[in-house]
Design a protein around this motif. Sequence first.
Motif, PDB file in Angstrom:
ATOM      1  N   VAL A  27      28.966 -21.031   3.046  1.00 36.31           N
ATOM      2  CA  VAL A  27      28.750 -21.008   4.494  1.00 36.31           C
ATOM      3  C   VAL A  27      27.623 -20.024   4.784  1.00 36.31           C
ATOM      4  CG1 VAL A  27      29.739 -20.584   6.769  1.00 36.31           C
ATOM      5  CG2 VAL A  27      31.160 -21.589   4.949  1.00 36.31           C
ATOM      6  N   ALA A  28      26.521 -20.552   5.309  1.00 30.26           N
ATOM      7  CA  ALA A  28      25.341 -19.738   5.595  1.00 30.26           C
ATOM      8  C   ALA A  28      25.236 -19.463   7.086  1.00 30.26           C
ATOM      9  CB  ALA A  28      24.083 -20.461   5.115  1.00 30.26           C
ATOM     10  N   ARG A  29      24.789 -18.252   7.418  1.00 35.42           N
ATOM     11  CA  ARG A  29      24.522 -17.894   8.810  1.00 35.42           C
ATOM     12  C   ARG A  29      23.022 -17.986   9.049  1.00 35.42           C
ATOM     13  NH1 ARG A  29      24.993 -13.065  10.267  1.00 35.42           N
ATOM     14  NH2 ARG A  29      25.116 -12.087   8.204  1.00 35.42           N
ATOM     15  N   LEU A  57      17.538 -17.404   7.416  1.00 36.64           N
ATOM     16  CA  LEU A  57      18.827 -17.212   6.759  1.00 36.64           C
ATOM     17  C   LEU A  57      19.234 -15.745   6.906  1.00 36.64           C
ATOM     18  CD1 LEU A  57      21.079 -18.341   4.816  1.00 36.64           C
ATOM     19  CD2 LEU A  57      19.674 -17.445   2.949  1.00 36.64           C
ATOM     20  N   LEU A  58      20.320 -15.501   7.607  1.00 42.43           N
ATOM     21  CA  LEU A  58      20.800 -14.140   7.816  1.00 42.43           C
ATOM     22  C   LEU A  58      21.731 -13.674   6.712  1.00 42.43           C
ATOM     23  CD1 LEU A  58      21.576 -14.304  11.652  1.00 42.43           C
ATOM     24  CD2 LEU A  58      19.509 -13.418  10.534  1.00 42.43           C
ATOM     25  N   GLY A  59      22.480 -14.596   6.132  1.00 43.41           N
ATOM     26  CA  GLY A  59      23.419 -14.260   5.076  1.00 43.41           C
ATOM     27  C   GLY A  59      24.279 -15.458   4.748  1.00 43.41           C
ATOM     28  N   PHE A  60      25.150 -15.309   3.764  1.00 49.97           N
ATOM     29  CA  PHE A  60      26.012 -16.420   3.351  1.00 49.97           C
ATOM     30  C   PHE A  60      27.210 -15.869   2.607  1.00 49.97           C
ATOM     31  CE2 PHE A  60      22.742 -15.703   0.174  1.00 49.97           C
ATOM     32  CZ  PHE A  60      23.461 -15.588  -1.007  1.00 49.97           C
ATOM     33  N   GLU A  61      28.240 -16.701   2.510  1.00 50.61           N
ATOM     34  CA  GLU A  61      29.410 -16.364   1.709  1.00 50.61           C
ATOM     35  C   GLU A  61      29.944 -17.642   1.080  1.00 50.61           C
ATOM     36  OE1 GLU A  61      32.706 -16.403   5.336  1.00 50.61           O
ATOM     37  OE2 GLU A  61      32.052 -14.494   4.465  1.00 50.61           O
ATOM     38  N   GLU A  62      30.538 -17.493  -0.097  1.00 56.62           N
ATOM     39  CA  GLU A  62      31.101 -18.644  -0.797  1.00 56.62           C
ATOM     40  C   GLU A  62      32.605 -18.625  -0.651  1.00 56.62           C
ATOM     41  OE1 GLU A  62      31.223 -20.561  -5.312  1.00 56.62           O
ATOM     42  OE2 GLU A  62      29.629 -19.135  -4.757  1.00 56.62           O
TER      43      GLU A  62
END
Length: 515
Positions: free
Chosen positions: A144-146, A133-138
Amino acid sequence: MAPLDRCDVLVNGAGPTGLVLAIWLKHLGVDVRIVDKTREPGTTSRALVVHARTLELYRQLDLARGVADLGLKFAAVNLWARAKQVAHIDLGNIGKGLSPFPEMLIFPQDQHERWLIERLERDGVEVERSTELLGFEEADSRVVARLKRSDGEEARCEAAFLVGCDGAHSKVREQLAIGFPGGTYERMFYVADVALRGPVANHELHVALDDADILAVFPMKGEQVARLIGTVKREAELQKDLTWDDVSRGIVERLQITVERVNWFSTYRVHHRVAEGFRRGRVFLAGDAAHIHSPVGGQGMNTGIGDAINLAWKLASTLQERASASVLDSYEPERRAFAERLVATTDRAFTFASQDGAIARRVRLDVLPTFASILMRSAPMRRFAFRTLSQTLVNYRAGALSRGKAGSVRGGDRLPWVAPLQEGDEDNFTPLSSLDWQVHVYGAAPRELSTAASSRGVPIHTFPWSEQVARAGLAKNAAYLVRPDGYVALADPETRPEVLLRYLDELQIKARHPE
């Protein structure tokens, strides 16, 4: 742009917490995806003990029998002080009458994880290894996860919810900027799986206290094998790449333990921390990502599994529109309150067991073992010790989902277990395999209550009244609304239909399998 995949829940981390969460979600009909940045399951785990409450929750998915068959039941704890055995505490069936799993079970975490992975694969879900998991945003009511896949390519995953089960160094917690206050104990500890000979090689648990050292000998399945947990020599704590030669072996030798082979060895420091929050919007923390503490009582892995199951049915209810948002809101206050109590308790016990000073040593080595031996001869104390260690005493009485009292059972309590009256009969935990809301009545259920429950699709289970039911603290003819995780939500001594309907309607409860 990286391709976009979709699922209901994305789980980051495939330790016991993440695996159990994925298994429960899958059984509840949720589209779940589980990723882990490691190439293979862990082989250097320290968690060993599986407690009764975990097995009770496992039983709801027919998991308990497999774990019990693979694990080792142990029936006694021995306390040693200055290499002298000062107490022998019999644990055989210590929880008899309190749980269908009255004994303590040893099942190493690495084996436990592999077993859960196999079960999850049979359910059609594979752990996506080497996926970071590199990062995420809501955004727009989604997360949405990268992800960085095993082939090095990046991908995106859109999920309704993200759960960080990614351990003490949680990437999810880090991105959420949630504090993780606490501390680290001074001494460095080691854990070693060994082949050994000596008086402690008897499939019992041994805890040895010395002037400066601590040693715990956990029995393992097999002959003359055990897991040792103890202290590293103080002068070696700053060195790198420590080995068995660097442990404090004075206590080992004084207990006449001969280590014939070291199969695995690792060192670690013990921390005690609780995250300042277990949730931010559509992102949650569970297990070691949310709390870590000393190994006293073997609580860590069991607590993470409890997090997973508490969260799983609430996520499923929200996704499937079978409950109001307030049900999911209850996850953080219920589990964080328990984590804070647990960390505080184990911190006090661990500090007391390891602190220096003449008075502390005198109490630890002379007073405590004798006192513990005397106390554990008392049946009430043995029952209290079992309920505390087994986590069957955990309750959510102060939670927003908990209402009422009938007998000695309050809303928020674990449903007391009642053994079948005759061999071959079903016990009162059998209906919990539905993973659904249900009403229990011990005695006779009035027709009006049955009609009210049926109007909301909630099944009623009636059980014959007996002295055994009374001893469990349940009230005759009372109504107990039970949550999908086996905790009492509502206890009504007067069995009023309007009280049940008001609760169900307030929380917008809809059954998974309507009557």
